[in-house]
Design an enzyme around this catalytic site. Structure first.
Site, short mmCIF file in Angstrom:
data_model
loop_
_atom_site.label_atom_id
_atom_site.label_comp_id
_atom_site.label_asym_id
_atom_site.label_seq_id
_atom_site.Cartn_x
_atom_site.Cartn_y
_atom_site.Cartn_z
N GLY A 48 0.82 -1.21 0.00
CA GLY A 48 0.00 0.00 0.00
C GLY A 48 0.85 1.25 0.00
N ARG A 49 1.99 1.17 0.65
CA ARG A 49 2.88 2.33 0.75
C ARG A 49 3.43 2.79 -0.59
NH1 ARG A 49 5.50 0.21 5.85
NH2 ARG A 49 4.13 1.22 7.34
N PHE B 271 0.45 9.81 7.79
CA PHE B 271 -0.29 8.53 7.72
C PHE B 271 0.44 7.47 6.91
CE2 PHE B 271 -3.75 10.21 4.44
CZ PHE B 271 -2.77 10.36 3.49
N GLU B 272 -0.09 6.26 6.97
CA GLU B 272 0.54 5.07 6.36
C GLU B 272 1.98 4.90 6.83
OE1 GLU B 272 -0.23 4.51 2.19
OE2 GLU B 272 -2.28 5.23 2.39
N GLY B 273 2.22 5.18 8.11
CA GLY B 273 3.56 5.08 8.69
C GLY B 273 4.18 6.47 8.73
#
Ligand SMILES: Cc1cc2nc3c(=O)[nH]c(=O)nc-3n(C[C@H](O)[C@H](O)[C@H](O)COP(=O)(O)OP(=O)(O)OC[C@H]3O[C@@H](n4cnc5c(N)ncnc54)[C@H](O)[C@@H]3O)c2cc1C
Length: 629
Positions: free
Chosen positions: A293-294, A425-427
């Site tokens: 996803g990243r 977001f997303e890490g």
């Protein structure tokens, strides 16, 4: 637990967080980016650079052309930003063209396109509308399609993939009020029913993107402990089921049309067959989903940055001040040149990592994806900021206001608001640095970790010492040998030069890491600033390697020397930054900074906060405002 980290000195919360993260790790062969931390710049994995095959590009072309035309002709991104709503007609049109199922195989109703074509779609979206990018990315990068493709059973895929490919919106719910970066604090629970055929889901998820419009949500929840170990499990939950409540739609500084909300679950009955991958494997689902996803965000950042380059270049050419176009003043010219070089590197990183997935959908891209996300989101933020600076006051003015007084409505202000969240977001950047550091240290911990682990019995440590001795006797001297073969595969002298320099830097980085291990032992894992510098050096090395390799391959194919010049500029800058990171590992003000931070956290140094308006004390409603009396 299968870890070499000494958790004995940690508090229970930290240990639980680490143990959860460790349980989700999947150690496998070293990746290209991982090799950089071991002094291994594997040119065979780089050259020739994996350009998108023509057949793959041709396969993606009809969809990508349709998407481009749709965005250009039909999507008013400023209007979406102003109203905070994406018109239903546009969502329907996106569904019709297949944008909700780009990677889903045709047998489930999707387009079945490659990761590279998916990234090219993200570039188009990112260059035009952050809200549509987030809608489609949250749906298929982290929402149901990605985990279903990775881990879904045949029955789950057959039931849900056609629905999401057709445009039923999906979402991913991990975060809670108390559990942001640290999933160990999760409190949402799923308890097995008496007959064992289902689970009852209870709890509340925060900031679930697409959550207020989704039909299907992947929810990660705690399930009963096994052998004293915390368990998390991922469930496919349908929002029409009794007990699912959308409690609140959240609003943000940017991405104003994000359908993001607080989702509550009251005794929601989830059938056992809706577990993804298996009971207790929830964090593995979440982290693996986030790995692939990243890759969407870096691609979207490339699109955004390219759009910024065009706006900045046009304005720097047409705007004259002090007797010349502003682009002729060195301070502005420098920003433009750095933007160009950074964009080339960002695109190289994103395409390289996408090609790894296309080559093998189960490839280990943990480090590459994390580096691409970290570097691209931080660099794109600087590029948008520089674009605003180059546009001057017009950069800060809204597109609507510019249009109202007859100027071109360039949306730089919107871009800045929309892109700020990307490093969170997303890490978040901080968490990604820790994640990459953990992966970078892994080969050393695997070989030498037991030697330094005071919890282990003497005999085990002695045996580990012998094994580590063997390994390092061969490995360590090689880190001092001159780099002779790193440029063999490259033809262009500039590329040869940079490849050799990069290989030398990789040796330096590996030595620094090894010396750090010896000096600090397993406690090195807690030296965040030190690790962060090595991670930044490694990430620059990854950007540099992919940029020069892509330039070499493009030059060989097209004979256009401008790619070499752009890559050369990037490589020179990256080398200087790597030098800075490695030097700062020894010469820094960390100790002084740490001491001041401790004082601040202890409530000392209050004088630094004097002379400003204080927060208003809570006032009972019946007390009148004194000035109004
Ligand atoms: C617009 C938006 C959309 C989102 N979409 C989703 C979604 O679809 N699904 C979902 O599950 N979540 C989603 N999130 C949640 C997002 O992923 C979290 O915001 C993110 O994980 C960080 O959590 P937090 O905000 O609680 O920050 P915290 O974890 O509280 O961290 C605050 C700060 O401390 C830093 N920090 C924390 N721990 C450490 C550490 N150990 N060392 C160093 N620094 C540290 C962080 O980097 C950050 O800078 C979304 C959030 C937003 C704002």
């Amino acid at each position: 637990m299968n870890t070499t980290i000494d958790t004995s000195g940690m508090n229970a919360g930290k240990r639980a967080a680490l143990e959860l993260a460790e349980a989700a790790r999947d150690p496998s062969r070293a990746s290209f980016a991982g090799g950089l931390f071991m002094g291994r710049l594997a040119t065979v994995q780089l050259l020739p650079f994996p350009l998108q095959p023509t057949e793959d590009a041709t396969r993606g072309e009809p969809f990508l052309s349709w998407l481009e035309m749709f965005l250009r002709e039909e999507v008013d991104a400023d209007e979406i930003d102003r109203t905070g709503e994406i018109p239903q007609m546009q969502i329907a049109e996106l569904a019709r063209m297949g944008a909700f199922g780009i990677k889903i195989p045709p047998r489930f109703g999707g387009l079945g396109l490659s990761q590279t074509n998916y990234c090219r779609a993200a570039m188009l979206l990112g260059s035009h509308c952050g809200n549509l990018t987030a809608l489609l990315s949250a749906h298929q990068s982290i929402g149901a399609p990605q985990p279903l493709l990775h881990f879904g059973t045949e029955a789950q895929q057959a039931k849900y993939l056609p629905r999401v490919a057709r445009g039923e919106i999906s979402a991913f719910a991990l975060t809670e009020t108390g559990a942001g970066s640290d999933p160990a604090r999760m409190t949402t629970r799923a308890t097995p029913t008496a007959d064992g055929r289902a689970f009852l889901l209870n709890g509340e998820k925060l900031w679930c993107t697409n959550g207020t419009r989704a039909g299907i949500i992947v929810v990660v929840a705690r399930t009963p402990e096994k052998e004293g170990r915390p368990q998390t499990t991922a469930f496919i939950v349908e929002t029409r089921w009794p007990g699912v409540e959308i409690a609140h739609r959240c609003h943000f500084m940017g991405l104003r049309a994000l359908y993001n909300g607080v989702i509550r679950f009251h005794n929601v009955r989830v059938p056992r067959e809706n577990i993804l991958l298996g009971e207790g494997r929830g964090l593995k689902v979440a982290l693996t989903t986030l790995n692939t996803g990243r890759l969407t965000l870096p691609a979207a950042c490339v699109g955004l940055s390219k759009r910024c380059l065009r706006l900045a270049r046009q304005w720097a050419t047409e705007r004259e001040q002090w007797g010349a176009p502003i682009g002729h003043h060195a301070a502005i010219a420098d920003k433009l040149a750095r933007m160009a070089a950074d964009i080339f590197a960002m695109e190289s990183m994103a395409l390289y990592t996408a090609s790894l997935v296309d080559h093998d959908p189960h490839a280990d891209i943990r480090i590459e994806a994390a580096m691409a996300k970290l570097w691209a989101t931080e660099t794109a933020w600087r590029i948008v900021n520089d674009t605003m600076q180059i546009r001057g006051g017009r950069g800060y003015e809204t597109a609507e206001s510019l249009a109202a007084r007859g100027e071109r409505p360039e949306p730089v202000e919107r871009f800045l608001r929309d892109s700020r969240i990307n490093t969170i977001f997303e890490g978040s950047s901080e968490i990604l640095r820790l994640f990459i550091a953990r992966e970078a240290l892994d080969p050393h911990l695997a070989v030498g970790g037991k030697v330094l682990d005071s919890r282990l019995p003497w005999a085990e440590r002695a045996a580990a010492t012998v094994r580590a001795g063997w390994f390092y006797t061969g490995w360590y001297p090689r880190q001092f040998l001159p780099v002779l073969d790193a440029s063999d595969d490259a033809a262009h002298p500039v590329i040869k030069h940079h490849l050799r320099a990069a290989a030398r830097q990789s040796h330096r980085l590996a030595r620094a890491l090894f010396h750090g291990m010896l000096r600090h032992g397993p406690a090195l894992e807690r030296r965040q600033l030190l690790l962060g510098r090595w991670v930044d050096a490694g990430t620059e090395l990854f950007a540099l390697s992919t940029a020069i390799a892509r330039a070499e391959t493009l030059f060989e194919r097209d004979g256009d020397a401008s790619v070499i010049r752009v890559a050369d500029l990037f490589a020179r800058g990256a080398q200087l930054r790597i030098e800075d990171h490695l030097r700062a590992a020894h010469h820094n003000a960390d100790r002084a900074g740490g001491s001041i931070a401790r004082d601040l956290l202890d409530g000392q140094l209050g004088w630094l906060e004097e002379g400003v308006v204080r927060e208003a004390a809570p006032r009972p409603a019946h007390v009148a405002w004194p000035l109004a009396a």
